[in-house]
Design a protein around this motif. Structure first.
Motif, short mmCIF file in Angstrom:
data_model
loop_
_atom_site.label_atom_id
_atom_site.label_comp_id
_atom_site.label_asym_id
_atom_site.label_seq_id
_atom_site.Cartn_x
_atom_site.Cartn_y
_atom_site.Cartn_z
N TRP A 17 90.49 97.92 14.32
CA TRP A 17 89.41 97.75 13.52
C TRP A 17 88.42 96.40 13.83
O TRP A 17 88.15 95.57 12.89
CB TRP A 17 89.79 97.54 11.97
N GLY A 18 88.43 96.33 15.18
CA GLY A 18 87.63 95.26 15.52
C GLY A 18 88.34 93.67 15.64
O GLY A 18 87.70 92.75 15.94
N ASP A 19 89.60 93.79 15.16
CA ASP A 19 90.47 92.55 15.39
C ASP A 19 91.47 92.72 16.43
O ASP A 19 91.73 93.78 16.70
CB ASP A 19 91.28 92.37 13.95
N THR A 20 92.10 91.66 16.84
CA THR A 20 93.04 91.65 18.33
C THR A 20 94.09 90.84 17.79
O THR A 20 94.25 90.09 17.00
CB THR A 20 92.21 90.66 19.39
#
Length: 210
Positions: A17-20
């Motif tokens: 969801w766009g986070d690493t």
């Protein structure tokens, strides 16, 4: 072990969801190579500092109260309803903390989650607590490399499971039957503990009670 199955001995990068997110050795239990490596004698030169005095008072007072409350809670969970000797318990905790601190160990308190797990495992005699600690010490001493393969998430899941049973919705209903003020005390202690730590949570509950 799960650490080997998921290759957590090496770093892995995941995107969700766009986070690493990064998983690797830091996600596993970390232990020294041997018990002797864990010994670190304290620096007593700062014992008179404000920070030192603050933690001495906090652990002496709040830690003592928390341990006493835990003993009372465990007595209530005891299938045979045997009362504990609170004086002996506090004396043992005090002596244990002196010995642990002298070799760089963390302060000890009576632990309700592990006590609950001990009771659920069928513990009945007071020796169960001794063997519980002895087996942990033996495992840490004899097999630190094996324990290093245990993911922290697995330990967290066990704590969440046991903690949920201790603070289940039924407990809120039980507190409400005693009195609405008990729900406020219970909820405040629970929320502050989760937001900060156990000692601060117990202190907040005590202040609200006063």
């Amino acid at each position: 072990p799960l650490g080997i199955a998921f290759d957590l001995g090496h770093d892995h990068i995941y995107r969700f969801w766009g986070d690493t997110y990064q998983l690797g050795p830091s996600s596993l239990v970390t232990l020294p190579g041997s018990i002797l490596d864990a010994i670190a004698f304290p620096d007593f030169s700062v014992i008179g500092s404000l920070a030192s005095i603050k933690y001495i008072v906090m652990f002496a007072l709040v830690g003592t109260i928390e341990s006493t409350l835990t003993v009372l809670a465990v007595d209530a969970m005891d299938p045979e309803r045997r009362p504990s000797d609170l004086n002996r318990d506090l004396f043992a905790v005090g002596v244990g903390n002196l010995l642990a601190a002298s070799i760089g160990g963390l302060p000890m308190i009576s632990e309700v989650v592990r006590s609950k797990a001990n009771i659920d495992a069928g513990a009945r005699a007071k020796w169960s607590n001794f063997f519980h600690g002895a087996l942990l010490l033996g495992a840490v001493s004899a097999a630190p490399t094996l324990l290093h393969h245990i993911p922290l998430a697995a330990l967290a899941a066990m704590l969440v499971y046991t903690g949920t049973r201790l603070a289940s919705p039924r407990e809120f209903g039980h507190a409400w039957k005693i009195g609405p003020d008990q729900v406020l005390l219970f909820t405040t202690t629970l929320v502050v503990t989760l937001a900060t730590d156990l000692l601060v949570g117990v202190a907040a509950g005590l202040l609200l009670k006063l």
